[in-house]
Design an enzyme around this catalytic site. Sequence first.
Site, PDB file in Angstrom:
ATOM      1  N   HIS A   1      50.583 -30.870 -53.613  1.00 27.14           N
ATOM      2  CA  HIS A   1      51.243 -32.137 -53.350  1.00 27.14           C
ATOM      3  C   HIS A   1      50.720 -33.179 -54.332  1.00 27.14           C
ATOM      4  CE1 HIS A   1      52.515 -31.208 -48.915  1.00 27.14           C
ATOM      5  NE2 HIS A   1      52.903 -30.289 -49.780  1.00 27.14           N
TER       6      HIS A   1
ATOM      7  N   GLU B   1      49.052 -36.014 -54.081  1.00 30.47           N
ATOM      8  CA  GLU B   1      47.687 -36.498 -53.938  1.00 30.47           C
ATOM      9  C   GLU B   1      46.686 -35.485 -54.490  1.00 30.47           C
ATOM     10  OE1 GLU B   1      49.928 -37.720 -50.104  1.00 30.47           O
ATOM     11  OE2 GLU B   1      50.044 -36.177 -51.661  1.00 30.47           O
TER      12      GLU B   1
ATOM     13  N   ALA C   1      93.724 -33.168 -61.410  1.00 29.79           N
ATOM     14  CA  ALA C   1      94.315 -32.054 -62.153  1.00 29.79           C
ATOM     15  C   ALA C   1      95.809 -32.311 -62.307  1.00 29.79           C
ATOM     16  CB  ALA C   1      94.089 -30.735 -61.420  1.00 29.79           C
TER      17      ALA C   1
ATOM     18  N   THR D   1      88.986 -23.452 -54.659  1.00 30.85           N
ATOM     19  CA  THR D   1      88.444 -23.723 -55.995  1.00 30.85           C
ATOM     20  C   THR D   1      88.027 -22.422 -56.677  1.00 30.85           C
ATOM     21  OG1 THR D   1      87.681 -25.921 -55.331  1.00 30.85           O
ATOM     22  CG2 THR D   1      86.627 -24.929 -57.252  1.00 30.85           C
TER      23      THR D   1
END
Length: 370
Positions: A55, A57, A170, A204
Amino acid sequence: MTFSTQDQLHMQRALKLANEALYLTSPNPRVGCVLVSSDGLVIGEGHTQRAGQAHAEVAALDQAIHNGLDTKGSTAYVTLEPCSHTGRTPPCTEALVNAGVSRVVASLTDPNPLVSGKGFERLRLAGIKVDLGLGEQEAYAINAGFIKRMTQGVPLVRLKIASSLDGTTALANGKSKWITGEISRTHAHQWRARSCAILSGIGTVLSDDPSLNVRLVRTERQPKLILIDAGLQIPTNATLLKEKREVIIYCASSNTEKERELNHRGVTVINLADKRNPNHVDLQAMLIDLGKKEINELHIEAGAGLNASFIGQGLVDEYLIYFAPMILGQAKGWANLPVIEELSRGVALSFLESLPLGQDIFIRARSVIV
């Protein structure tokens, strides 16, 4: 609480470090830390690494220790409350206490119930002074998805659109490459890269066979792919299945043979039919499931039908819209929303930012709850 000029400068650096972790830390929050000695010198800095690694620290402390610098009496500027529990890594609070840090300046309280307030309590019990609130808004924006998941159980949802000025994505014949320019497309890949998962619909996939990955910017990880495919129509040789990443398909019907074939390719198939509309996936239930799977930010690139479903159910938090300087006339719009007869029934938005990108204009907007 009044913060000094030096406090503000060090926190700005910590926030910049947190931003450097945008594409890296999922599902953990993006956190930056600057460690300053008792005589005002920066002795260490760092940001959260990949899940399971250091992390912020600890990264800052390790840098100071590696350089032989004394951490006793130092101040840690950190953009989120230090963790106080053992998860994938040991508690950062213990690292700070053991290093002899005397003051912690933090931007935000961690919304994670395992931490929230407990980290500050542990520091204060050890005699460490805690000052909270410096850089709060910036830190919130960097971790808006993590905060939403921790407080509401679902990811932050962003909907990306590339559109002509008259709102089409489109031509009537389906052609859409490329409405926007290269600079816009690269910018859009930055938003893909920071997301935990990219979502699209089967329409899609069948029409464009897209890869839906991050290509135009550097990233150390590919976001997960989420596909809404109610009838499990996806071809098993689809391009988006060739990327090395986790793929989850939400469907609304069973097809044992197809599921077995997809499972063999490493794809997870989840049946989440909407009880009110059994031929469709329950989008709200899906978001709850994605929250449980530690998805902080969900990036949608889909067709007009699926876009309309998310918008109509009030599930979109932010819109990422790229406007190209062209008018296409009778063409395909980006959301098949129903006709309304009162302006008050429109979807209310507030603009968060606008940015010129080559010849295009980028607008980021937020849904307004009324």
